[in-house]
Motif scaffolding. Structure first.
Motif, short mmCIF file in Angstrom:
data_model
loop_
_atom_site.label_atom_id
_atom_site.label_comp_id
_atom_site.label_asym_id
_atom_site.label_seq_id
_atom_site.Cartn_x
_atom_site.Cartn_y
_atom_site.Cartn_z
N ASP A 191 0.72 -1.07 0.03
CA ASP A 191 0.01 -0.25 0.14
C ASP A 191 0.79 1.18 -0.05
N PRO A 192 0.54 2.35 -0.58
CA PRO A 192 -1.09 2.47 -1.26
C PRO A 192 -1.27 2.06 -2.75
N VAL A 193 0.10 1.47 -3.25
CA VAL A 193 -0.20 0.94 -4.71
C VAL A 193 -1.57 0.15 -4.79
N ILE A 194 -1.63 -1.05 -3.77
CA ILE A 194 -2.44 -1.96 -3.80
C ILE A 194 -3.88 -1.44 -3.71
N THR A 195 -4.09 -0.84 -2.64
CA THR A 195 -5.50 -0.14 -2.31
C THR A 195 -5.86 0.63 -3.58
N LYS A 196 -4.91 1.33 -4.35
CA LYS A 196 -5.14 2.13 -5.34
C LYS A 196 -5.96 1.07 -6.56
N LEU A 197 -5.35 -0.01 -6.78
CA LEU A 197 -5.66 -0.92 -7.74
C LEU A 197 -6.86 -1.58 -7.51
N GLU A 198 -6.82 -2.16 -6.21
CA GLU A 198 -8.23 -2.64 -5.80
C GLU A 198 -9.17 -1.75 -5.93
N SER A 199 -9.27 -0.55 -5.46
CA SER A 199 -10.13 0.47 -5.47
C SER A 199 -10.67 0.82 -6.88
N ASP A 200 -9.76 0.82 -7.95
CA ASP A 200 -10.10 1.02 -9.30
C ASP A 200 -10.62 -0.09 -9.87
N GLY A 201 -10.71 -1.23 -9.35
CA GLY A 201 -11.29 -2.43 -9.85
C GLY A 201 -10.50 -3.25 -10.98
N ASP A 202 -8.95 -3.17 -10.59
CA ASP A 202 -8.24 -3.59 -11.82
C ASP A 202 -7.88 -4.94 -11.50
N VAL A 203 -7.82 -5.21 -10.27
CA VAL A 203 -6.98 -6.73 -9.70
C VAL A 203 -7.90 -7.40 -9.13
N VAL A 204 -7.53 -8.80 -8.73
CA VAL A 204 -7.88 -9.55 -7.94
C VAL A 204 -6.83 -9.89 -7.01
N VAL A 205 -7.15 -10.21 -5.71
CA VAL A 205 -5.97 -10.52 -4.70
C VAL A 205 -5.95 -11.94 -4.65
N LEU A 206 -4.69 -12.70 -4.73
CA LEU A 206 -4.46 -13.80 -4.71
C LEU A 206 -3.59 -14.25 -3.31
N ALA A 207 -2.98 -13.30 -2.56
CA ALA A 207 -2.50 -13.49 -1.22
C ALA A 207 -2.29 -12.26 -0.58
N ASP A 208 -2.72 -12.04 0.71
CA ASP A 208 -2.62 -10.86 1.49
C ASP A 208 -1.85 -10.92 2.70
N SER A 209 -0.73 -10.27 2.88
CA SER A 209 -0.08 -10.33 4.22
C SER A 209 -0.34 -9.09 5.18
N ARG A 210 -1.41 -8.32 4.95
CA ARG A 210 -1.71 -7.24 5.73
C ARG A 210 -2.27 -7.53 7.15
N THR A 211 -2.99 -8.82 7.27
CA THR A 211 -3.51 -8.97 8.30
C THR A 211 -3.02 -10.01 9.25
N GLU A 212 -3.38 -10.28 10.39
CA GLU A 212 -2.87 -11.40 11.20
C GLU A 212 -3.53 -12.48 10.82
N ALA A 213 -4.61 -12.81 10.28
CA ALA A 213 -5.15 -13.92 9.63
C ALA A 213 -4.63 -14.11 8.57
N GLY A 214 -4.25 -13.29 7.55
CA GLY A 214 -3.57 -13.44 6.37
C GLY A 214 -2.15 -14.16 6.53
N ASN A 215 -1.53 -13.56 7.70
CA ASN A 215 -0.17 -13.96 7.83
C ASN A 215 -0.22 -15.36 8.32
N GLU A 216 -1.22 -15.98 9.20
CA GLU A 216 -1.45 -16.98 9.81
C GLU A 216 -1.88 -18.15 8.69
N LYS A 217 -2.26 -17.75 7.78
CA LYS A 217 -2.77 -18.68 6.49
C LYS A 217 -1.47 -18.67 5.60
N ILE A 218 -0.43 -17.66 5.33
CA ILE A 218 0.52 -17.73 4.49
C ILE A 218 1.67 -18.31 5.18
N PHE A 219 1.89 -17.81 6.34
CA PHE A 219 3.35 -18.39 7.06
C PHE A 219 3.19 -19.02 8.21
N GLY A 220 1.74 -19.25 8.85
CA GLY A 220 1.56 -19.83 10.17
C GLY A 220 1.93 -19.18 11.30
#
Length: 339
Positions: A191-220
């Protein structure tokens, strides 16, 4: 064993730095210094911008010249080459450099989660990481933490870094533009690159490490992200300077604990907003959870980082890494109360 004069001076300096003598009363050995960073406008490095813009370095008697490079790998190269004194960059570099025989050490954790997000263009037939084979993937710079993130995700799907093409796109408006123009199929960025692209509807998210839940899923679990790192001999020669740097960054972390997106937007340079203050504040809201609460890297976080790197780096699989040597916690523990 003969004790040299230099060794005695170093020992005395360290004793002063850690034995109750107020650091503010001690002159920095190197009050003017150069700091390297790879993509300063990224929220990954927000604690650096806060420390700079709020005057925390100056309060410590430091004149810090910030050199912004195209990515973390380039700021690391500058440190190794001697053109900068210290770096705010990814913790993983301390591990990888140890494997190469370079004694690089971190002294404060700035991010407890990477905050890196892997996205793909909506008009590409990519709905999961395994679909990335043959894709052109934008990263802040080859060899940077955004590159490592994708390599790790590819390895979990049985793919190799050579199965894709990595393209350095930086971490600002140029990265957004290259994705919008269709020059790349996917992107690992922050961010802010990712939020800009998400907001404009240009992309789909494949993996997100911004949250505790996301890190648990990706890295344990947690995986340390941005840190302040330097050569070990810099610490030995400049313990008071190192402490003052840590004090300033710790103060920035404390400020961020209660800061609102509006507070952050009011502090950063206007150009960081990408022309849309509301969108930038949304990006800040998404990223506030990533910043370290204590400045200390937990042992499990170090292990998670090494586990990630070993997944795709053959050199590290064969290396004996001494994780405690990658982080010197003395300076965070010596931060004066109230900072």
């Amino acid at each position: 064993m003969q004790i040299t004069k230099r060794a005695l001076l170093l020992a005395a300096a360290l004793m002063l730095a850690f034995a109750g003598v107020p650091v503010k009363a001690q002159p920095a050995e190197k009050p003017r210094l150069a700091l390297g960073v790879g993509g300063k406008p990224l929220l990954y490095y927000l604690p650096l911008t806060v420390a700079e813009r709020k005057g925390f370095f100056k309060d410590e008697g430091l004149d810090v010249s910030i050199n912004d490079f195209g990515g973390g790998a380039k700021s690391l190269q500058a440190l190794v080459g001697g053109s900068v004194d210290v770096v705010t960059g990814a913790y993983e570099h301390t591990i990888r450099m140890q494997a190469k025989g370079q004694d690089i050490v971190s002294v404060i954790e700035l991010g407890r989660f990477p905050g890196i997000v892997l996205v793909a263009r909506k008009d590409r037939p990519i709905t999961s990481v395994k679909d990335l084979k043959g894709a052109k993937i934008g990263v802040t710079a080859p060899g940077s933490s955004t590159n490592f993130f994708v390599s790790f995700l590819l390895a979990r799907e049985g793919l190799k870094p050579e199965d894709v093409a990595f393209v350095g796109v930086g971490g600002g408006a140029s990265a957004v533009a290259q994705m919008k123009r269709g020059e790349i199929d996917a992107m690992s960025n922050l961010d802010p690159v990712i939020t800009k692209l998400e907001s404009d509807g240009d992309v789909v998210v494949l993996a997100d490490s911004r949250t505790e839940a996301g890190n648990e899923k990706i890295f344990g679990g947690a995986n340390p992200a941005a840190v302040l790192y330097m050569k070990r001999d810099f610490i030995e020669r400049n313990p008071v300077t190192t402490q003052k740097l840590v004090n300033a960054f710790h103060r920035a972390l404390v400020w961020l604990k209660t800061a609102t997106p509006e507070d952050v937007a009011a502090v950063v340079p206007e150009e960081y907003l990408l022309g849309d203050r509301a969108l930038y504040m949304a990006a800040v809201k998404n990223s506030l959870p990533v910043y370290s609460r204590t400045g200390l890297i937990p042992e499990q976080g170090m292990k998670n980082a090494l586990k990630m790197l070993v997944e795709f780096d053959p050199e590290l699989k064969a290396a004996a890494i001494d994780l405690p040597r990658t982080f010197d916690d003395r300076f965070v523990k010596a931060v004066p109360a109230g900072k």
